[in-house]
Design a protein around this motif. Sequence first.
Motif, PDB file in Angstrom:
ATOM      1  N   SER A   1      -1.020  -3.347   0.266  1.00 46.34           N
ATOM      2  CA  SER A   1      -0.628  -3.213  -0.277  1.00 46.34           C
ATOM      3  C   SER A   1       0.005  -3.569  -1.473  1.00 46.34           C
ATOM      4  O   SER A   1       0.522  -3.109  -2.161  1.00 46.34           O
ATOM      5  CB  SER A   1       0.752  -2.367   0.478  1.00 46.34           C
ATOM      6  OG  SER A   1       1.531  -3.210   0.821  1.00 46.34           O
ATOM      7  N   THR A   2      -0.546  -4.848  -1.627  1.00 45.92           N
ATOM      8  CA  THR A   2      -0.305  -5.530  -2.247  1.00 45.92           C
ATOM      9  C   THR A   2      -1.003  -6.304  -3.294  1.00 45.92           C
ATOM     10  O   THR A   2      -0.811  -7.212  -3.950  1.00 45.92           O
ATOM     11  CB  THR A   2       0.755  -6.941  -1.847  1.00 45.92           C
ATOM     12  OG1 THR A   2       0.147  -7.857  -0.826  1.00 45.92           O
ATOM     13  CG2 THR A   2       2.252  -6.201  -1.367  1.00 45.92           C
TER      14      THR A   2
ATOM     15  N   TRP B   1       4.688   1.341   4.314  1.00 39.99           N
ATOM     16  CA  TRP B   1       3.569   0.992   2.794  1.00 39.99           C
ATOM     17  C   TRP B   1       3.625   1.643   1.918  1.00 39.99           C
ATOM     18  O   TRP B   1       4.025   2.948   1.882  1.00 39.99           O
ATOM     19  CB  TRP B   1       2.676   0.137   3.177  1.00 39.99           C
ATOM     20  CG  TRP B   1       1.293   1.179   3.575  1.00 39.99           C
ATOM     21  CD1 TRP B   1       0.266   1.779   2.721  1.00 39.99           C
ATOM     22  CD2 TRP B   1       1.301   1.756   4.482  1.00 39.99           C
ATOM     23  NE1 TRP B   1      -0.416   2.447   3.231  1.00 39.99           N
ATOM     24  CE2 TRP B   1       0.273   2.150   3.888  1.00 39.99           C
ATOM     25  CE3 TRP B   1       1.660   1.741   5.921  1.00 39.99           C
ATOM     26  CZ2 TRP B   1      -0.842   4.015   5.489  1.00 39.99           C
ATOM     27  CZ3 TRP B   1       0.929   2.360   6.644  1.00 39.99           C
ATOM     28  CH2 TRP B   1      -0.299   3.152   6.324  1.00 39.99           C
TER      29      TRP B   1
ATOM     30  N   LEU C   1      -1.066  -4.285  -7.655  1.00 42.89           N
ATOM     31  CA  LEU C   1       0.240  -4.027  -7.849  1.00 42.89           C
ATOM     32  C   LEU C   1       0.035  -3.945  -9.971  1.00 42.89           C
ATOM     33  O   LEU C   1      -0.245  -4.195 -10.782  1.00 42.89           O
ATOM     34  CB  LEU C   1       1.197  -5.062  -7.329  1.00 42.89           C
ATOM     35  CG  LEU C   1       1.185  -5.579  -6.129  1.00 42.89           C
ATOM     36  CD1 LEU C   1       2.035  -6.254  -5.676  1.00 42.89           C
ATOM     37  CD2 LEU C   1       1.718  -3.750  -5.505  1.00 42.89           C
TER      38      LEU C   1
ATOM     39  N   HIS D   1       4.112   2.597  -8.033  1.00 41.17           N
ATOM     40  CA  HIS D   1       4.571   2.002  -8.453  1.00 41.17           C
ATOM     41  C   HIS D   1       4.340   2.654 -10.149  1.00 41.17           C
ATOM     42  O   HIS D   1       5.955   2.557 -10.435  1.00 41.17           O
ATOM     43  CB  HIS D   1       3.286   1.362  -8.932  1.00 41.17           C
ATOM     44  CG  HIS D   1       2.866   0.326  -7.676  1.00 41.17           C
ATOM     45  ND1 HIS D   1       4.038  -0.701  -6.843  1.00 41.17           N
ATOM     46  CD2 HIS D   1       2.019   0.570  -6.540  1.00 41.17           C
ATOM     47  CE1 HIS D   1       3.786  -0.808  -6.008  1.00 41.17           C
ATOM     48  NE2 HIS D   1       2.034  -0.116  -5.651  1.00 41.17           N
TER      49      HIS D   1
END
Length: 503
Positions: free
Chosen positions: A469-470, A368, A473, A374
């Motif tokens: 993990s989302t 992940w 974002l 990001h």
Amino acid sequence: MLPVSLTVDPAFRVGPVRRRTFGSFVEHLGRCVYTGIHDPGHPTADEDGFRGDVIALTRELGISTVRYPGGNFVSGYRWEDGIGPRDQRPTRLDVAWHSSDPNLVGVDEFMRWTKKSGTEAMMAVNLGTRGIQEAMDLLEYCNVPGGTRLSDLRRANGAPDPYRVTMWCLGNEMDGPWQLGQMSAYEYGRLAARTAAGMRMIDPNIELVACGSSGVVMPTFGEWERIVLQEAYEQVDYISAHAYYWEEDGDLGSFLASAVDMDHFVESVTATADSVRAHKKVAKRVHISFDEWNVWYQDRAESRPPTGDDWPVAPVLLEDRYNVADAVVVGNLLISLLRHTDRVHSASLAQLVNAIAPIMTEPGGRSWRQTIFHPFAQASAFASGEVLRVAIEAPTYETAKFGDVPVADAVATWDAETGALALFAVNRSTTDTVEMTVDVRSLPGLTRVVDATSLSNPDHTWQATADDSTSVLPRTNPSVKLDSGTLTVEVPPVSWNTVRLGI
């Protein structure tokens, strides 16, 4: 809402965007290699045992160069242990991290991995327990086409073509008391100069990095660089910079201003290098390879190596779980690196997988993206053309470590060929939204907002996990407007932001 004014002008050019700014680092440390990039039992593993999911994430991250095999590890490394039939390779103690290394991954495997991941190898040689001859031997093995014992050995090991590695680090952190073979600046500078001269006799086209200070907190900082470059200036191309001491220790405001410290580091090393250049009366400039940098919580339990008779293979080490504030700081550090693109010609986020890393894996299982993934991926993907210094007028806030600091920081890149402008900005305020007004009238062709995103969360301590993990974002920022050369956008507290404009 705090007002911040930015001016973006092509006259504020710093230098070109350098792909090597977006490098990373793979060290034989913890689970970076074993169960990180290499996990033969994984469902996505290829014929070499490399995890396909990690290769895909490395490409998505936009990594350019990868420094290998250390780090502290390299100062006790015998590269010959990691070549030839795997069943004949010895297991060795890694005293740097109190671990064992089975040498299942070595030079040849790593070179195959760089090809698969689309990255450039940046090799480090052992100047801690070894020296000139061993460095020349490794270069011969890697870069000579054939006809010698070591180049023919590489060919026999399955690599008929030379690897042609360009960038080479002359040891690692030789100023540090934790380093095998630590030496004085004078001793190291002389050794680096002699090693560089020998390596260039084999391949005059290589680029060489001398060890700079392991941080601005080192008692020898500044003087180390001066003495090393006084001894080796003519033989090297770069001086390294390493920094990990940025972490949130209860002072969030100072932590969010960490890039102020990176600016100081870069500008101090630049001044020292240019002072030696003036003293030597030469035209050549030595630039900076910031080849280890990241947020690292060094006092946490996971940063303490094993002890005693416990010498495990691939222990859990340095596995920091990063939160939103960490990602904002990493983004701001990237802004600093880009802002100094005239002198920082290479950089490596340390490390790539599991150990203080943007990518995490489970042995044989999931992978992940951490929060710090990001901003790095966005900067690598969107930065192109020339770096532009952004003029900023912003309110300041007081920090315990750095004094008064602007609430916002930013840098831009401008690609004249495509007409693309990318603005990267952070809001360091812990409480207030910032309204950014950006003057882009000097770029009259910009009439379209390509996209605008913000990475933030009301809880700046939110961390990504394998299960989630989302949830946080980079999200589209709907507040962005572009009208007659004036861009406005509202950015939330503790946030990393990107805005892209086009013609």
